[in-house]
Each structure stands twice: as C-alpha cells, then as structure tokens.
Write a protein that holds these residues in place. Structure first.
Motif, PDB file in Angstrom:
ATOM      1  N   THR A 177      18.914  -1.114   1.994  1.00  0.00           N
ATOM      2  CA  THR A 177      20.018  -1.637   2.794  1.00  0.00           C
ATOM      3  C   THR A 177      19.784  -3.128   2.977  1.00  0.00           C
ATOM      4  O   THR A 177      18.725  -3.542   3.473  1.00  0.00           O
ATOM      5  N   VAL A 178      20.757  -3.928   2.561  1.00  0.00           N
ATOM      6  CA  VAL A 178      20.644  -5.392   2.680  1.00  0.00           C
ATOM      7  C   VAL A 178      21.753  -5.881   3.597  1.00  0.00           C
ATOM      8  O   VAL A 178      22.929  -5.574   3.393  1.00  0.00           O
ATOM      9  N   PHE A 179      21.368  -6.633   4.628  1.00  0.00           N
ATOM     10  CA  PHE A 179      22.301  -7.114   5.653  1.00  0.00           C
ATOM     11  C   PHE A 179      22.059  -8.605   5.829  1.00  0.00           C
ATOM     12  O   PHE A 179      20.932  -9.033   6.084  1.00  0.00           O
ATOM     13  N   SER A 180      23.114  -9.412   5.689  1.00  0.00           N
ATOM     14  CA  SER A 180      22.944 -10.864   5.592  1.00  0.00           C
ATOM     15  C   SER A 180      23.599 -11.640   6.734  1.00  0.00           C
ATOM     16  O   SER A 180      23.913 -12.817   6.582  1.00  0.00           O
ATOM     17  N   HIS A 229      29.123  -0.947  -0.846  1.00  0.00           N
ATOM     18  CA  HIS A 229      28.980  -1.307   0.564  1.00  0.00           C
ATOM     19  C   HIS A 229      28.407  -0.178   1.411  1.00  0.00           C
ATOM     20  O   HIS A 229      27.492  -0.394   2.212  1.00  0.00           O
ATOM     21  N   ARG A 235      22.820  -1.105  -0.861  1.00  0.00           N
ATOM     22  CA  ARG A 235      24.027  -0.968  -0.042  1.00  0.00           C
ATOM     23  C   ARG A 235      23.845  -1.819   1.216  1.00  0.00           C
ATOM     24  O   ARG A 235      22.798  -2.419   1.437  1.00  0.00           O
ATOM     25  N   SER A 236      24.894  -1.887   2.033  1.00  0.00           N
ATOM     26  CA  SER A 236      24.874  -2.761   3.208  1.00  0.00           C
ATOM     27  C   SER A 236      25.374  -1.956   4.409  1.00  0.00           C
ATOM     28  O   SER A 236      24.828  -0.907   4.694  1.00  0.00           O
ATOM     29  N   ASN A 295      28.262  -8.137  -0.817  1.00  0.00           N
ATOM     30  CA  ASN A 295      28.532  -6.706  -0.843  1.00  0.00           C
ATOM     31  C   ASN A 295      29.394  -6.239   0.340  1.00  0.00           C
ATOM     32  O   ASN A 295      29.030  -5.329   1.073  1.00  0.00           O
ATOM     33  N   CYS A 316      23.807 -10.067  -1.659  1.00  0.00           N
ATOM     34  CA  CYS A 316      23.856 -10.319  -0.215  1.00  0.00           C
ATOM     35  C   CYS A 316      24.663  -9.208   0.459  1.00  0.00           C
ATOM     36  O   CYS A 316      25.578  -8.636  -0.139  1.00  0.00           O
ATOM     37  N   GLY A 317      24.332  -8.934   1.709  1.00  0.00           N
ATOM     38  CA  GLY A 317      25.053  -7.916   2.464  1.00  0.00           C
ATOM     39  C   GLY A 317      26.118  -8.520   3.364  1.00  0.00           C
ATOM     40  O   GLY A 317      26.628  -9.613   3.121  1.00  0.00           O
ATOM     41  N   ASP A 318      26.439  -7.812   4.432  1.00  0.00           N
ATOM     42  CA  ASP A 318      27.475  -8.229   5.376  1.00  0.00           C
ATOM     43  C   ASP A 318      27.216  -9.653   5.878  1.00  0.00           C
ATOM     44  O   ASP A 318      26.080 -10.009   6.199  1.00  0.00           O
TER      45      ASP A 318
END
Length: 515
Positions: free
Chosen positions: A453-456, A361, A434-435, A278, A249-251
C-alpha cells in the motif's frame, strides 16, 4: 488484565476510564487508538450507548462507514434517545451513499437540535442527491445514456468575454478549437504547452492565483482526449532501459505543496522519469483544482511519461461530498467541474509495469475467476456501479484474515493474503501496488510481501502525522530491506509533509461533511 476476576462495579469503573482515554485520543485526532480504548471499554461494559456512539465517531473519521453504522445501531438499541448516534448514523449513511436513510436520521437530529450546522449541511447534500435521482427517474434517464460530452463539445469562444481572461497576466497558451467532419465542436487542443509554462503555472498557484476558465477548459479537454485513447489497463515497461525510472505514487488528495515537494525530492517528470499517480488526487485537500490541473498539464507535455489511474474519489458522488465540486465551483465554475467529472470517467483503472506489478487504487475483485484480461474489457467510461470488479478495483482493501470479508467502508470487500497470492499466480505477476488507505510509514508491505500500500499525502488532512511514500521501479537497481522492500527491482522512499498556507482541508466546501 481483562480476564482478571472483578466485580461488575469495578469493570464499569474501569470502562469509564477507558472511554475517557478514548475521548482524549479523539481530541488528539488519533482515531485508531481511540477505537482501541472504546473497544476495551465495551468489552468490560457493553451496556453503555455512549461507548458505541463514540466509537462510531472514530470509525467515521477513518471512513469506516459500515463499522460506524453498526455501532450507531447498537447505541440506539441501548438508548433510543442518543441524538449523537442518530447524527453519526446519518453521516454513515451519507458515506454509504444511502441518502434517503441519511435524511431520516438527520431530520431526527434537527428536531432535537434545530440549527445544528453539520446536520443541516448533511441534510442539504442528501436532499440534492435525492432530487437529482428523482429527476433522472422522471425522465427515464439512467445517468449514463445520452450524456452530454462536455470535454468534446466545449466551445472556447464562449469564454472570451469572461473578466478572468481579460485581466489575466500569467503565462500564455495558444488554444485551438477542434471540429469534426460536420463542423461541430470536437474539443480543444493546446499547441504550445511546455515545461516553462508548467513552472510558471506552479508559481502562479503558490501565489493563490487561478487560471482563466478558458485555459482550464482547454487543459481538461486536451487531457481527456489523451486519457480516452489509453486502454483500461495501461502497460508500462523499463526492463530494457533501467536508467529510465518509473515512480508509483499513491493518494495526494489536493495537497499541492506536498506534491511539489515530491517532485523536488524524487525528480521531475521527463523522458527518463515516468510517474504514475494511483488515484485520489482530488477531494479533502483545498488545492484539488491546482493538483488536477498540474497533473493534466504534465500529461499534455509528457503523454508517455505521466499516467493517472482512477481512484474512488475521481467520481461524482465523492466529489459532491468531499469538497472537489465546491472548490471547483468557487475557483472556476460548475461547467469546469462537469468537464473534470467527464475526464475522470476517461481515466484508466489499472496499470501493469514490466509484466510484474499490478497497480490499481483499491483492491482485487470478489469474483476470483476475474483475471487481468477481464479488467481490460471493463467499459470504464461511466460512474462506477455499486458492485462488481469495476467498483472493487477502486474501493476494496486488504485484510489480515484469509478469504473475503465485509468492508469496514461498506463498499467493496476486504481480501486476504490467499486471494492476493492466487491472483498473482494465476496472472503470472510478482506484486500488487495499491493505495486508498493511510499508512503511517508511507509505504507498507502486506500479504507476505506480495502487496504494497503506497500513500503519498503526508500528514493527511493536516491531522494524521503519517509519512508519504513512493515506489520506484528500477530493474536490477533496487535497494533490498529498505522500508520493508524485498525486491531487487524496487526502491521504496518516504517523505515528510511540508508547510503550506493556513488554509484548512475542504476550506471551500459548502456541502462537504468532513466526517
């Protein structure tokens, strides 16, 4: 259209229309689109100071502090009396952590606009940082030597007479005071943290209630000890147990209700489901304390199935600007914030999954000789420096062009697909996750599919309208072509924001600027 012959007057008139459309996009909170319109206006008429200062505002909203700074400087060359340009340059300097330069600009703003709330708050933040730096220099302290170890020296009995503990009616924990061979305090341990406690904790948080400070201190101390035992680069593997999913999971930025929805949608943490968040789980959102405490409780209950990488917002400077310190002081105390700050220094900087996927990150270091083995040798137990691999792992971003370029943020660098490819080949990896940046689709594959890029944090800060996303690592069980995925070992899923109580981002912030 821009290349068609036209008179200067026609260009100027068209530029005004484009500027006005940029202003409309600012009101709609569509900052990337606003930048596009302001840029077209500037291409037609580059003599108008306001076009640059307006574009600077849009860059500020996207945390592109270096780009904002450049626009403000151009705006001031065109019109030295543009007070908005001074204001936005001052905020850009704050974002770049150059507080003396920011102070100078903000003082100019307040001479022209006495009592301006945002400028006043920003100036107070700058003065606080400058005082702290002056004090450290006066006592010959670099900020890292001889630091108090708040998590390791906490005395639980000092919380016993607090009213919040005496009135507490929520789920109970059994806390132990640890001591070393000399009999000195050595942190806290919780013996009976379990899934039932976490469920009741979530219920309590959604009712707007806080834990007693004694509980919060024990949770942070216990979790910190677990983080400190982990290597700087954690290694996870489910190759031999493909039914045991690993979810990246990202931010999440303090968006508690979206975090809870994430677990509802994709499954709870457990022996068959490992989660890696992350970085950037605090700041911005107004439930950062709740998210941090929930994550730390999950770490205590599932130490081998719940992991956190450090983000650029798990740092003191960011926490002072973007709201976590103020929120923590409001809901708990400055002492609890100090413990959180110390625990953030204990977080790993990166994770390797199945010897295939590197997760960090921000981005890759500008020193191309730097390898995974070099990452493992970083002494992470401090605030990150302003340059070098430690900082760049937290701050850098990908770019479309090859090679390295300047970061729009002003910290770290932008790196191209060739840099990603070279690093993967050198270290025998398949992809980088990365996030650190909003992606409207939640997950976005870049650099020829070699970087994701993964942003949650869906509908980030209640304004962006983006999806949240996660990446599941499931060897041999992946879903090709789903959300851009080309890897048979991955499943890429997205989710929408859910309703939450009417509390705005950074609601508890006194000095936070919001940009």
């Amino acid at each position: 259209m821009l290349n068609m012959p036209s008179t200067v007057a026609e260009d100027a008139a068209k530029a005004v229309e484009l500027k006005n459309e940029g202003n409309v996009q600012i009101k709609k909170l569509n900052y990337p689109k606003a930048i596009e319109f302001y840029t077209m206006a500037i291409e037609l008429d580059g003599t108008q100071s306001i076009y640059f200062s307006n574009r600077a505002l849009a860059h500020l909203k996207l945390d592109n502090f270096q780009s904002s700074l450049h626009d403000c400087e151009t705006a001031l060359k065109l019109n030295p009396k543009n007070i908005k340009a001074y204001h936005r340059r001052g905020l850009s300097y704050v974002g770049l952590l150059e507080f003396k330069k920011a102070r100078n600009d903000l003082q100019v703003v307040l001479k022209g606009k006495p009592g301006d709330t945002t400028a006043t708050r920003a100036l107070e933040v700058c003065e606080k940082f400058i005082r702290e730096e002056r004090f450290r220099k006066a006592i010959g302290d670099d900020g890292e030597s001889n630091k108090a170890r708040f998590c390791e020296t906490v005395r639980l009995d000092t919380f016993d007479s607090n009213a919040d503990l005496l009135k507490y009616e929520g789920p109970k924990l059994t806390l132990f005071q640890l001591s070393d061979e000399k009999g000195d305090c050595a942190g806290a341990e919780i013996s009976d943290m379990n899934p039932e406690f976490i469920s009741k904790l979530v219920e309590m948080f959604t009712q707007g209630k806080n834990l007693p400070k004694k509980y919060a201190a024990a949770i942070v101390s216990h979790a910190n000890r677990l983080f400190r035992k982990e290597p700087t680069v954690v290694e996870l593997c489910n190759r031999e147990t493909p039914d045991a999913k690993i979810t990246v999971c990202g931010d999440t930025h303090g968006q508690l209700y979206d975090v809870l929805n994430l677990f509802r949608k994709f499954g709870k943490v457990g022996p068959k489901h490992t989660y890696l968040f992350n970085g950037d789980f605090v700041d911005r959102g107004s439930w950062s304390c709740e998210v941090a405490l929930l994550f730390y409780c999950l770490k205590i209950v599932y130490p081998h199935n719940f992991y956190l990488n450090r983000g650029n917002h798990e740092t003191n400077n960011m926490n002072k600007i973007y709201g976590f310190e103020d929120e923590c002081n409001y809901k708990y105390s400055s002492r609890i914030f100090d413990m959180f700050a110390e625990s953030f220094e204990s977080l790993p900087l990166a994770t390797i999954i199945n010897d295939d996927y590197l997760v960090m990150h921000g981005g890759l270091p500008s020193d191309t000789s730097c390898s995974l083995e070099d990452f493992k040798k970083i002494d992470r137990f401090s605030q990150p420096p302003r340059e070098g691999a430690f900082m760049e792992l937290l701050w850098s971003d990908p770019q479309e062009a090859d090679g390295f370029g300047p970061s729009q943020r002003g910290l770290g660098f932008a790196f191209g697909a060739d840099i990603t490819k070279q690093f993967l080949e050198k270290n025998k990896l398949k992809k980088i996750f990365r996030s650190h940046e909003v992606r409207m689709s939640g997950v976005q594959f870049e650099h020829d599919g070699k970087l994701a890029t993964v942003f949650s944090a869906p509908n980030y800060c209640d304004t962006q309208g983006n999806l949240g996303g996660v990446i599941h690592v499931v060897p041999g069980e992946g879903k090709l072509l789903q959300n851009g995925n080309d890897d048979e070992n991955l499943i890429v899923e997205t989710f929408e924001a859910v309703p939450h109580p009417e509390i705005k981002p950074m609601a508890y912030s006194n000095g936070g600027l919001g940009f």
